[in-house]
Design a protein around this motif. Structure first.
Motif, PDB file in Angstrom:
ATOM      1  N   PRO A 104       1.029  -1.030   0.175  1.00  0.00           N
ATOM      2  CA  PRO A 104       0.137  -0.055  -0.268  1.00  0.00           C
ATOM      3  C   PRO A 104       1.031   1.721   0.003  1.00  0.00           C
ATOM      4  CG  PRO A 104      -0.832  -1.514   1.934  1.00  0.00           C
ATOM      5  CD  PRO A 104       0.679  -2.037   1.149  1.00  0.00           C
ATOM      6  N   LYS A 105       0.242   2.508  -0.425  1.00  0.00           N
ATOM      7  CA  LYS A 105       0.969   3.571  -0.789  1.00  0.00           C
ATOM      8  C   LYS A 105       1.641   4.010   0.066  1.00  0.00           C
ATOM      9  CE  LYS A 105       0.534   5.038  -5.564  1.00  0.00           C
ATOM     10  NZ  LYS A 105      -1.111   4.799  -6.785  1.00  0.00           N
ATOM     11  N   THR A 106       0.903   4.010   1.330  1.00  0.00           N
ATOM     12  CA  THR A 106       1.268   4.551   2.820  1.00  0.00           C
ATOM     13  C   THR A 106       2.515   4.031   3.433  1.00  0.00           C
ATOM     14  OG1 THR A 106      -0.655   3.579   3.793  1.00  0.00           O
ATOM     15  CG2 THR A 106      -0.727   5.179   3.639  1.00  0.00           C
ATOM     16  N   ILE A 107       2.667   2.626   3.263  1.00  0.00           N
ATOM     17  CA  ILE A 107       3.550   1.935   4.245  1.00  0.00           C
ATOM     18  C   ILE A 107       5.127   1.890   2.922  1.00  0.00           C
ATOM     19  CG2 ILE A 107       2.401   1.093   5.244  1.00  0.00           C
ATOM     20  CD1 ILE A 107       2.577  -1.370   4.420  1.00  0.00           C
ATOM     21  N   ARG A 108       5.040   2.079   1.734  1.00  0.00           N
ATOM     22  CA  ARG A 108       5.973   1.434   0.802  1.00  0.00           C
ATOM     23  C   ARG A 108       7.394   2.889   1.367  1.00  0.00           C
ATOM     24  NH1 ARG A 108       3.634   2.356  -5.163  1.00  0.00           N
ATOM     25  NH2 ARG A 108       2.250   0.896  -4.844  1.00  0.00           N
ATOM     26  N   LYS A 109       8.564   1.610   1.738  1.00  0.00           N
ATOM     27  CA  LYS A 109       9.538   1.899   1.932  1.00  0.00           C
ATOM     28  C   LYS A 109      10.544   1.414   0.838  1.00  0.00           C
ATOM     29  CE  LYS A 109       8.937  -2.263   4.080  1.00  0.00           C
ATOM     30  NZ  LYS A 109       9.135  -3.274   4.989  1.00  0.00           N
ATOM     31  N   ASP A 110      11.880   2.526   1.455  1.00  0.00           N
ATOM     32  CA  ASP A 110      13.449   2.228   1.055  1.00  0.00           C
ATOM     33  C   ASP A 110      12.996   2.157  -0.855  1.00  0.00           C
ATOM     34  OD1 ASP A 110      14.229   1.887   3.415  1.00  0.00           O
ATOM     35  OD2 ASP A 110      13.594  -0.160   3.146  1.00  0.00           O
ATOM     36  N   GLY A 111      11.911   2.992  -0.917  1.00  0.00           N
ATOM     37  CA  GLY A 111      11.604   2.372  -2.717  1.00  0.00           C
ATOM     38  C   GLY A 111      10.658   1.751  -3.207  1.00  0.00           C
ATOM     39  N   TYR A 112      10.896   0.192  -2.276  1.00  0.00           N
ATOM     40  CA  TYR A 112       9.768  -1.072  -2.887  1.00  0.00           C
ATOM     41  C   TYR A 112       8.214  -0.763  -3.254  1.00  0.00           C
ATOM     42  CZ  TYR A 112      13.634  -3.394  -1.364  1.00  0.00           C
ATOM     43  OH  TYR A 112      15.155  -3.249  -1.443  1.00  0.00           O
TER      44      TYR A 112
END
Lengths: 201, 283
Positions: free
Chosen positions: B218-226
Motif C-alpha cells: 500500500p502506498k502509505t507503507i512503501r519503504k526504501d523505494g520498494y
C-alpha cells in the motif's frame, strides 16, 4: 680317513705309506706328484628324456578337454535358478490337492454383468486419477518455470544459483504413507536372531 | 563453395550472437534504470509441508473393487489349513453326536482348541490392537488442534504463520526478505530456522523456487523505494516423524498446520491460488 690323509699330505707333502694303514699309492718321494682325487660325490647326471612331441600334444589336449568339460558343466547349471521356497507349492498340499479342491462356483449372469460393469468403472476411475496426477505435475512444473523467469528478471545471480542441481537429492528417498500410524514411544524389540537363510552356491 | 557456406553460416550465428548480446545489454540497462524508479523486494517463503503419515481410507469404488477381487480369489483358491480344520471339527462333532466315540478318537486332533475358538481369539487380539492405535482423525476438532503437527494423519499439512513485525495480521507462509549475499534457498532455510527453531528438521526440495507470488505494498507503507514484493516459494518437507511437537520462535504470533482445503479458506484468495499451483494434492 682319506680326507685326513689328504690334508696331511698336502700340508707336509710327505708320504707316509702304510703308517695309517690306508690304501695309498706312494712313490716315497717328496714332493709327491701323485695325488688321489676325491670321489665325485654323486652319480652321473641323468640324460634328459626327450619326449615325443605327439605325446606332449596329446597331454595338452587332454588338459584342454578337461577344462572344457568343466565349463560345459558350469554352463549347464547356469540355467538352473536358485529355488524360491515361497514360490513352490509345499509337498503336503500337492498330496492333499484332491481334498482341498473347492466345489466349482457357478457365477450367475447377473453377477457377471455386475463384475464387468465394476471393471469398467474401475478403469475409468484409474484413468481419471492418472489424468489428475499428470495435470497436477504439469501445473507444478509450469509454476516453477514462471517463478524462475521472474527470478531471472530480478537478479541473474540468484537465478544462476537457483538452477543448480542439488546433489543431496540424488538419489532421493522418501518413505511413503503406512497403513497404521506409528505407536508413540514404541521401542522395537532388539534381540538375538538366527539367520536361517540358506546359502546357494 | 563449402567453405563459403560454412563461413556465411558462421557469420549468421555470429551476428545472432551479437544481437542477442546487445539485447541482454539493453535489458540490463533498462532493468537498472527501472530499479531506481520502482523496485521489487525479493522475498523468500518456505512452504513447510508434512506429508501424509498413513494411507487414506479407500474410496467407495476402491472398496467395491477390492471386495470383488477378494471374492474372485476365494472362488479360485484351494482350501486353506484353517478351512480344513473347520471341516474336521464339523465331522468330529457329528461323530460325537451320533455316539461313535471310538471313531471320533481315531480322528487325530492336535489341540483341544477348535477352529471356531481360534477364530474368536484372533478377532479379540485384532480388536485389542486396533484399540491401541491412535485415532487418525479427530472428530471434534477445536481451532487449537490445528496447532498440532500430528493431526489429519492421512492428509498432507502446510505450515502457516502470523509474523509479528507485519502490521497487517494475515495468515501467510513463513517468509522473510532476501538479504544480499545469500541465495534464495538460504533465505528460506533461515526463515524456517527462525520460525521453528531446532525442533523441526526439514529437507528442501531443490534449489529452484517452486512458485511465485507478487503483490504491491500500500502506498502509505512503501519503504526504501520498494513498490511491492515478489515472493518466491521454496518447498520443504518435515523429516522428524516422531510424535514431538514443534516449538515456535518468538517472532511469530501464531501458527497452524492446515490441510490443502483449509488453506483455501484461511489464506487470501490470490495468495492461496498461487500456492495451490505447486502443491501436490493428496486426494
Amino acid at each position: 680317513m682319506s680326507l685326513l690323509n689328504n690334508i696331511l699330505s698336502s700340508v707336509y707333502r710327505v708320504c707316509v705309506p702304510g703308517v695309517l694303514g690306508q690304501r695309498n699309492i706312494g712313490t716315497a718321494t717328496t714332493p709327491l706328484y701323485f695325488k688321489l682325487t676325491q670321489v665325485v660325490g654323486g652319480e652321473p647326471l641323468k640324460k634328459k628324456k626327450r619326449l615325443d612331441p605327439q605325446i606332449i600334444r596329446q597331454r595338452e589336449e587332454r588338459k584342454k578337454r578337461k577344462i572344457e568339460k568343466q565349463i560345459r558343466r558350469l554352463e549347464k547349471n547356469a540355467g538352473q535358478l536358485k529355488p524360491v521356497d515361497e514360490l513352490e507349492v509345499p509337498r503336503a498340499i500337492i498330496k492333499e490337492i484332491d481334498i482341498r479342491k473347492k466345489p466349482v462356483v457357478t457365477i450367475s449372469g447377473e453377477e457377471m454383468d455386475k463384475r464387468a460393469a465394476l471393471n469398467k468403472a474401475w478403469s475409468a476411475y484409474k484413468y481419471q486419477q492418472h489424468r489428475a496426477e499428470v495435470t497436477m505435475i504439469d501445473q507444478a512444473a509450469t509454476a516453477r518455470e514462471r517463478a524462475l523467469e521472474e527470478l531471472r528478471e530480478e537478479s541473474e545471480e540468484l537465478w544462476l544459483e537457483a538452477v543448480q542441481i542439488d546433489p543431496t537429492l540424488i538419489p532421493f528417498k522418501a518413505k511413503g504413507p503406512v497403513l497404521t500410524p506409528p505407536i508413540p514411544e514404541y521401542k522395537s524389540p532388539d534381540g538375538e536372531y538366527i539367520n536361517v537363510t540358506r546359502i546357494w552356491e | 563453395m563449402a567453405a563459403a557456406i560454412i563461413s556465411s553460416r558462421n557469420l549468421a550465428s555470429f551476428s545472432r550472437f551479437l544481437t542477442s548480446g546487445t539485447k541482454i545489454n539493453t535489458c540490463r540497462s533498462i532493468n537498472t534504470t527501472h530499479n531506481n524508479l520502482c523496485r521489487w523486494q525479493i522475498v523468500g517463503a518456505a512452504c513447510v509441508t508434512r506429508p501424509p503419515v498413513v494411507c487414506p481410507p479407500m474410496t467407495p469404488i476402491e472398496q467395491q473393487y477390492s471386495g470383488m477381487l477378494t471374492t474372485m480369489e476365494k472362488e479360485l483358491a484351494l482350501k486353506s489349513d484353517h478351512e480344513m480344520r473347520v471341516e474336521k471339527d464339523k465331522i468330529y462333532k457329528k461323530l460325537l453326536l451320533s455316539g461313535d466315540v471310538e471313531d471320533a478318537a481315531d480322528l487325530d486332533r492336535t489341540s483341544a482348541q477348535t477352529a471356531a475358538e481360534f477364530e474368536d481369539a484372533c478377532t479379540l487380539e485384532l480388536n485389542d490392537f486396533n484399540a491401541t492405535l491412535q485415532p487418525v482423525h479427530d472428530r471434534n476438532e477445536t481451532p487449537d488442534v490445528r496447532k498440532r503437527l500430528h493431526r489429519c494423519l492421512e492428509r498432507s499439512l502446510v505450515l502457516v504463520v502470523k509474523h509479528k513485525q507485519i502490521d497487517v495480521q494475515e495468515w501467510t507462509l513463513p517468509h522473510t526478505p532476501w538479504t544480499p549475499g545469500e541465495t534464495l534457498r538460504q533465505t528460506c532455510e533461515r526463515v524456517v530456522g527462525d520460525v521453528c527453531g531446532e525442533s523441526l528438521k526439514v529437507k528442501f526440495l531443490g534449489n529452484a523456487p517452486c512458485g511465485f507470488y507478487k503483490y504491491k505494498y500500500p502506498k502509505t507503507i512503501r519503504k526504501d523505494g520498494y513498490i511491492g514484493a515478489k515472493v518466491f516459494f521454496y518447498k520443504c518437507v518435515v523429516l522428524n516423524n516422531k510424535q514431538q511437537e514443534v516449538e515456535f520462535g518468538t517472532d511469530v504470533d501464531d501458527h497452524q498446520w492446515l490441510t490443502h482445503d483449509e488453506l483455501k479458506h484461511t489464506l487470501k484468495q490470490s495468495y492461496a491460488k498461487s500456492i495451490s499451483q505447486f502443491l501436490i494434492s493428496d486426494r
